[in-house]
Design a protein around this motif. Structure first.
Motif, PDB file in Angstrom:
ATOM      1  N   GLU A 348      83.192 105.376  35.637  1.00 27.66           N
ATOM      2  CA  GLU A 348      82.414 106.594  35.478  1.00 27.66           C
ATOM      3  C   GLU A 348      83.312 107.779  35.807  1.00 27.66           C
ATOM      4  OE1 GLU A 348      78.617 108.923  37.540  1.00 27.66           O
ATOM      5  OE2 GLU A 348      79.462 107.111  38.458  1.00 27.66           O
ATOM      6  N   ILE A 349      83.432 108.737  34.894  1.00 30.20           N
ATOM      7  CA  ILE A 349      84.231 109.939  35.125  1.00 30.20           C
ATOM      8  C   ILE A 349      83.360 110.971  35.822  1.00 30.20           C
ATOM      9  CG2 ILE A 349      85.583 111.779  34.067  1.00 30.20           C
ATOM     10  CD1 ILE A 349      85.996 109.908  31.651  1.00 30.20           C
ATOM     11  N   ILE A 350      83.775 111.414  37.020  1.00 32.32           N
ATOM     12  CA  ILE A 350      82.988 112.419  37.734  1.00 32.32           C
ATOM     13  C   ILE A 350      83.574 113.815  37.586  1.00 32.32           C
ATOM     14  CG2 ILE A 350      82.178 110.684  39.371  1.00 32.32           C
ATOM     15  CD1 ILE A 350      84.031 111.940  41.471  1.00 32.32           C
ATOM     16  N   THR A 351      84.778 113.928  37.044  1.00 28.17           N
ATOM     17  CA  THR A 351      85.388 115.228  36.778  1.00 28.17           C
ATOM     18  C   THR A 351      84.708 115.852  35.560  1.00 28.17           C
ATOM     19  OG1 THR A 351      87.469 114.352  37.607  1.00 28.17           O
ATOM     20  CG2 THR A 351      87.586 116.383  36.337  1.00 28.17           C
ATOM     21  N   PRO A 352      84.488 117.178  35.558  1.00 29.39           N
ATOM     22  CA  PRO A 352      83.834 117.806  34.402  1.00 29.39           C
ATOM     23  C   PRO A 352      84.548 117.500  33.089  1.00 29.39           C
ATOM     24  CG  PRO A 352      83.893 119.348  36.227  1.00 29.39           C
ATOM     25  CD  PRO A 352      84.699 118.144  36.659  1.00 29.39           C
ATOM     26  N   ALA A 353      83.766 117.382  32.024  1.00 24.51           N
ATOM     27  CA  ALA A 353      84.323 117.060  30.714  1.00 24.51           C
ATOM     28  C   ALA A 353      84.972 118.263  30.047  1.00 24.51           C
ATOM     29  CB  ALA A 353      83.217 116.495  29.815  1.00 24.51           C
ATOM     30  N   GLU A 354      84.511 119.481  30.381  1.00 19.64           N
ATOM     31  CA  GLU A 354      85.058 120.671  29.741  1.00 19.64           C
ATOM     32  C   GLU A 354      86.487 120.906  30.218  1.00 19.64           C
ATOM     33  OE1 GLU A 354      80.739 121.607  31.041  1.00 19.64           O
ATOM     34  OE2 GLU A 354      82.466 120.464  31.777  1.00 19.64           O
ATOM     35  N   PRO A 355      87.449 121.021  29.314  1.00 20.70           N
ATOM     36  CA  PRO A 355      88.840 121.210  29.733  1.00 20.70           C
ATOM     37  C   PRO A 355      89.037 122.402  30.662  1.00 20.70           C
ATOM     38  CG  PRO A 355      88.760 120.670  27.412  1.00 20.70           C
ATOM     39  CD  PRO A 355      87.341 120.864  27.840  1.00 20.70           C
ATOM     40  N   GLU A 356      88.272 123.472  30.468  1.00 22.85           N
ATOM     41  CA  GLU A 356      88.442 124.651  31.316  1.00 22.85           C
ATOM     42  C   GLU A 356      87.932 124.418  32.739  1.00 22.85           C
ATOM     43  OE1 GLU A 356      84.517 125.221  29.040  1.00 22.85           O
ATOM     44  OE2 GLU A 356      86.547 124.432  28.653  1.00 22.85           O
ATOM     45  N   ARG A 357      87.248 123.325  32.981  1.00 20.52           N
ATOM     46  CA  ARG A 357      86.726 123.031  34.321  1.00 20.52           C
ATOM     47  C   ARG A 357      87.487 121.891  35.001  1.00 20.52           C
ATOM     48  NH1 ARG A 357      80.734 121.830  34.768  1.00 20.52           N
ATOM     49  NH2 ARG A 357      80.999 122.599  36.897  1.00 20.52           N
ATOM     50  N   ARG A 358      88.677 121.582  34.519  1.00 22.18           N
ATOM     51  CA  ARG A 358      89.471 120.538  35.147  1.00 22.18           C
ATOM     52  C   ARG A 358      90.946 120.784  34.876  1.00 22.18           C
ATOM     53  NH1 ARG A 358      87.733 115.802  30.845  1.00 22.18           N
ATOM     54  NH2 ARG A 358      89.326 116.241  29.270  1.00 22.18           N
ATOM     55  N   GLY A 359      91.792 120.138  35.676  1.00 24.12           N
ATOM     56  CA  GLY A 359      93.217 120.104  35.402  1.00 24.12           C
ATOM     57  C   GLY A 359      93.559 118.782  34.765  1.00 24.12           C
ATOM     58  N   CYS A 360      94.661 118.182  35.197  1.00 27.93           N
ATOM     59  CA  CYS A 360      95.060 116.918  34.574  1.00 27.93           C
ATOM     60  C   CYS A 360      94.336 115.720  35.181  1.00 27.93           C
ATOM     61  CB  CYS A 360      96.573 116.748  34.662  1.00 27.93           C
ATOM     62  SG  CYS A 360      97.217 116.426  36.295  1.00 27.93           S
ATOM     63  N   GLN A 361      93.780 115.887  36.370  1.00 28.76           N
ATOM     64  CA  GLN A 361      93.187 114.756  37.109  1.00 28.76           C
ATOM     65  C   GLN A 361      91.818 114.375  36.588  1.00 28.76           C
ATOM     66  OE1 GLN A 361      93.090 115.219  41.447  1.00 28.76           O
ATOM     67  NE2 GLN A 361      90.972 114.509  41.452  1.00 28.76           N
ATOM     68  N   LEU A 362      91.598 113.063  36.433  1.00 26.20           N
ATOM     69  CA  LEU A 362      90.255 112.520  36.283  1.00 26.20           C
ATOM     70  C   LEU A 362      89.934 111.686  37.509  1.00 26.20           C
ATOM     71  CD1 LEU A 362      89.846 111.402  32.544  1.00 26.20           C
ATOM     72  CD2 LEU A 362      89.228 113.577  33.624  1.00 26.20           C
ATOM     73  N   SER A 363      88.801 111.990  38.126  1.00 21.77           N
ATOM     74  CA  SER A 363      88.321 111.220  39.271  1.00 21.77           C
ATOM     75  C   SER A 363      87.309 110.208  38.753  1.00 21.77           C
ATOM     76  CB  SER A 363      87.682 112.141  40.307  1.00 21.77           C
ATOM     77  OG  SER A 363      88.641 113.037  40.830  1.00 21.77           O
ATOM     78  N   LEU A 364      87.485 108.965  39.175  1.00 15.62           N
ATOM     79  CA  LEU A 364      86.728 107.862  38.598  1.00 15.62           C
ATOM     80  C   LEU A 364      85.998 107.069  39.674  1.00 15.62           C
ATOM     81  CD1 LEU A 364      89.669 106.587  36.356  1.00 15.62           C
ATOM     82  CD2 LEU A 364      87.849 108.166  35.662  1.00 15.62           C
ATOM     83  N   ARG A 365      84.775 106.658  39.359  1.00 11.80           N
ATOM     84  CA  ARG A 365      84.051 105.696  40.186  1.00 11.80           C
ATOM     85  C   ARG A 365      83.904 104.406  39.392  1.00 11.80           C
ATOM     86  NH1 ARG A 365      80.441 110.074  42.030  1.00 11.80           N
ATOM     87  NH2 ARG A 365      81.043 110.584  44.166  1.00 11.80           N
ATOM     88  N   VAL A 366      83.956 103.299  40.093  1.00  9.46           N
ATOM     89  CA  VAL A 366      83.905 101.988  39.459  1.00  9.46           C
ATOM     90  C   VAL A 366      82.506 101.407  39.602  1.00  9.46           C
ATOM     91  CG1 VAL A 366      84.874  99.649  39.443  1.00  9.46           C
ATOM     92  CG2 VAL A 366      86.347 101.626  39.927  1.00  9.46           C
ATOM     93  N   ALA A 367      81.964 100.912  38.501  1.00 10.08           N
ATOM     94  CA  ALA A 367      80.650 100.284  38.521  1.00 10.08           C
ATOM     95  C   ALA A 367      80.654  99.120  39.515  1.00 10.08           C
ATOM     96  CB  ALA A 367      80.285  99.783  37.125  1.00 10.08           C
ATOM     97  N   GLY A 368      79.626  99.051  40.332  1.00 11.92           N
ATOM     98  CA  GLY A 368      79.549  97.984  41.320  1.00 11.92           C
ATOM     99  C   GLY A 368      79.794  98.456  42.736  1.00 11.92           C
ATOM    100  N   GLY A 369      80.163  99.736  42.908  1.00 11.20           N
ATOM    101  CA  GLY A 369      80.279 100.283  44.256  1.00 11.20           C
ATOM    102  C   GLY A 369      81.688 100.253  44.824  1.00 11.20           C
ATOM    103  N   ARG A 370      81.778 100.638  46.103  1.00  9.71           N
ATOM    104  CA  ARG A 370      83.076 100.846  46.737  1.00  9.71           C
ATOM    105  C   ARG A 370      83.953  99.602  46.739  1.00  9.71           C
ATOM    106  NH1 ARG A 370      86.105  99.934  50.927  1.00  9.71           N
ATOM    107  NH2 ARG A 370      87.454 101.588  51.758  1.00  9.71           N
ATOM    108  N   GLU A 371      83.408  98.467  47.098  1.00  6.86           N
ATOM    109  CA  GLU A 371      84.246  97.267  47.215  1.00  6.86           C
ATOM    110  C   GLU A 371      84.825  96.877  45.857  1.00  6.86           C
ATOM    111  OE1 GLU A 371      85.203  96.069  50.092  1.00  6.86           O
ATOM    112  OE2 GLU A 371      84.012  97.737  50.893  1.00  6.86           O
ATOM    113  N   ARG A 372      84.007  97.003  44.830  1.00 11.30           N
ATOM    114  CA  ARG A 372      84.492  96.699  43.484  1.00 11.30           C
ATOM    115  C   ARG A 372      85.573  97.704  43.076  1.00 11.30           C
ATOM    116  NH1 ARG A 372      85.320  92.468  40.312  1.00 11.30           N
ATOM    117  NH2 ARG A 372      84.651  92.724  38.155  1.00 11.30           N
TER     118      ARG A 372
END
Length: 422
Positions: A348-372
Motif C-alpha cells: 500500500e502506497i501511503i505517499t500522495p499520488a500527486e507528483p507535486e505532493r511528493r519527492g522521490c520517496q514512496l512510503s509503503l505498508r505491507v498487507a498483513g501488518g508490521r510483522e509481515r
C-alpha cells in the motif's frame, strides 16, 4: 524477458542522466551491485569525494597553517566555494545560505533568533509525528524560555486517510492558534510519509497569523526544486548527507532570508560570524557579517566540506535541480506504476499520488501488518535490495535520479513478487 523489464531497460537507455551512475561508488551484494534505495537516509559516495578530501590533506601536509591563505582552495574562504552552488540548489541568494554545523544544531541556533516567545505568543506549531530530533529541539526551546510544551507545543494530526496532512487542515490550525503562534516549523517533506508541502503557502499562512515561518528541509534539499527566497521563508535548515551525498554526519546548511541580513534579532555569536573586513582586528565587539554567514560560530570543517563540494559539482553538471526532478518524477512514477500493476495486493502506497505532493520517496505498508512488513524488508536486504524501515510499519523506497536506474526499480518490484510467491 518481461515487458516491464524490457521497458525499464529502454527507459535507462533513453535517460540523459544515465552516465552519472558511474560517478558513484555502489556497494556490492555478493557478486553484483546492491540495489540501493536509501538516499533518503545516506546518499552514496561520489567518486570525486575522495579526491576532494585528499586535496585538503595534501594542502595540510605541504602548507600547514599557510593553507588558510595561500594557493588553491584556501581554507579561510573554503566555505565560500559552497555558497553559490548551494544557493542554486535551494533557490536562494548566495548571501542567504551557509554550510555550517549539523542540522539540529542549526535548528537551535535559528530558533535562538527566530523563536522569540511572549506571554501572548509562546506557541510553536509542528506536524504530529515530526522527526524526533525536531520535536526534542522544539520542546527544549519552549522549556528554555520558561513555557510549557503541554500547552505551547501544538502538533497537527494527519487528517487524510494515509496519515498525510492537507493544506486545509494546516490553514485551519493556523487560524485556530494563530493568535498564540510565535513560530510555524514545518517540514519540506515529512520523513515517514514522504509528503511534500507548498512552502510558499505555509509561509504565507504563518506570516498572515503574525508568526515566523521556518522549515526543516532534511528530506527536501537535493530532492525537490526549491525557491526559498521567493517562498518568503524566514529561515530553513537541512542536512547534506541524504540527497546531496556529502557523507555521514556531513556539514549541514542554513538559510536566512535577505530581509533579515541586518537583523537586530538576538543570536548566539562566534568569531567566524564577525564581518570579514574587521575579524582579525580581534576587537571585543561583535559585528555580524550580513546574511546567513553572520550566524557562523567557528571556522568551517574543511575536511568535512570537501565531499559537499564534489557532490554539488555533480548536481551542476547534471543540469541542476530541474533536470534531476524531471528524472525523479519519471523514476518514482515508474515505481508507482509497477506497484499498482503487479503487487498492489501486497504493498500500500501511503505517499500522495500527486507528483507535486511528493519527492522521490514512496512510503509503503505491507498487507498483513508490521510483522509481515518486517519479513519483506529482511528478505529484500538478503537479496541485495536496500530500502529502509521506519517504525512502526513503513518501508521507504527512494529512487535517486543521480544514481538509481529504472532497472533498479524493476528489480525491487520483481523481488516483492518473488517473496509473495514463497
Amino acid at each position: 524477458m518481461s515487458d516491464a523489464r524490457t521497458h525499464a531497460i529502454a527507459l535507462d537507455a533513453a535517460d540523459p542522466l544515465r552516465g552519472f551512475r558511474q560517478e558513484f561508488l555502489i556497494p556490492r551484494h555478493k557478486h553484483t551491485e546492491q540495489v540501493y534505495f536509501c538516499g533518503n537516509s545516506l546518499g552514496l559516495q561520489p567518486k570525486g569525494a575522495r579526491k576532494a578530501v585528499e586535496q585538503v590533506l595534501d594542502k595540510w601536509a605541504h602548507e600547514a597553517v599557510e593553507g588558510h591563505f595561500r594557493g588553491q582552495g584556501q581554507w579561510m574562504t573554503y566555505h565560500e566555494q559552497v555558497r553559490e552552488p548551494l544557493a542554486r540548489v535551494v533557490g536562494a541568494l548566495p548571501s542567504e545560505v551557509v554550510a555550517m554545523n549539523t542540522l539540529t544544531a542549526n535548528l537551535h541556533f535559528m530558533m535562538v533568533s527566530f523563536y522569540r516567545p511572549t506571554r501572548e505568543r509562546p506557541a510553536i506549531l509542528i506536524e504530529a509525528g515530526a522527526f524526533p530530533s525536531d520535536r526534542h529541539a522544539v520542546e527544549s526551546q519552549i522549556r528554555f524560555h520558561g513555557f510549557d510544551p503541554a500547552t505551547d507545543l501544538i502538533e497537527l494530526e494527519p487528517d487524510e486517510a494515509e496519515g498525510t496532512i492537507s493544506m486545509a487542515a494546516l490553514e485551519a490550525a493556523i487560524a485556530t492558534h494563530g493568535h498564540r503562534l510565535a513560530l510555524v516549523l514545518w517540514p519540506g517533506i515529512q520523513y515517514r510519509t514522504g509528503q511534500a508541502f507548498d512552502l510558499a503557502e505555509v509561509a504565507r499562512l504563518a506570516h498572515a497569523a503574525g508568526a515566523v515561518a521556518g522549515f526543516d528541509l532534511a528530506h527536501a534539499v537535493g530532492n525537490l526544486p526549491l525557491a526559498l527566497h521567493d517562498a518568503d521563508a524566514d529561515f530553513a535548515v537541512w542536512c547534506h548527507y541524504k540527497y546531496l551525498n556529502a557523507g555521514p554526519g556531513a556539514v549541514a546548511g542554513a538559510f536566512v532570508h535577505a530581509r533579515h541580513a541586518h537583523t537586530d534579532r538576538p543570536r548566539f555569536a562566534g568569531w567566524w560570524g564577525h564581518e570579514k573586513q574587521t575579524r582579525f582586528l580581534m576587537a571585543p565587539q561583535f559585528t555580524p557579517t550580513p546574511g546567513a554567514e553572520g550566524w557562523q560560530l567557528s571556522n568551517p570543517p574543511v575536511l568535512a566540506m570537501a565531499p559537499l563540494l564534489a557532490s554539488l559539482a555533480l548536481v551542476d553538471r547534471a543540469g541542476g535541480m530541474a533536470a534531476l526532478r524531471a528524472k525523479s518524477e519519471q523514476l518514482t512514477g515508474f515505481l508507482e506504476e509497477l506497484i499498482e500493476a503487479r503487487v498492489l495486493d501486497t504493498l500500500e502506497i501511503i505517499t500522495p499520488a500527486e507528483p507535486e505532493r511528493r519527492g522521490c520517496q514512496l512510503s509503503l505498508r505491507v498487507a498483513g501488518g508490521r510483522e509481515r512488513g518486517r519479513e519483506l524488508f529482511d528478505y529484500l536486504v538478503s537479496v541485495g535490495v536496500l530500502g529502509d524501515w521506519r517504525e512502526p510499519d513503513v518501508i521507504r523506497i527512494s529512487p535517486v535520479p543521480l544514481y538509481n536506474s529504472f532497472k533498479d526499480v524493476y528489480r525491487f518490484v520483481e523481488e516483492v513478487e518473488l517473496w509473495r510467491g514463497v
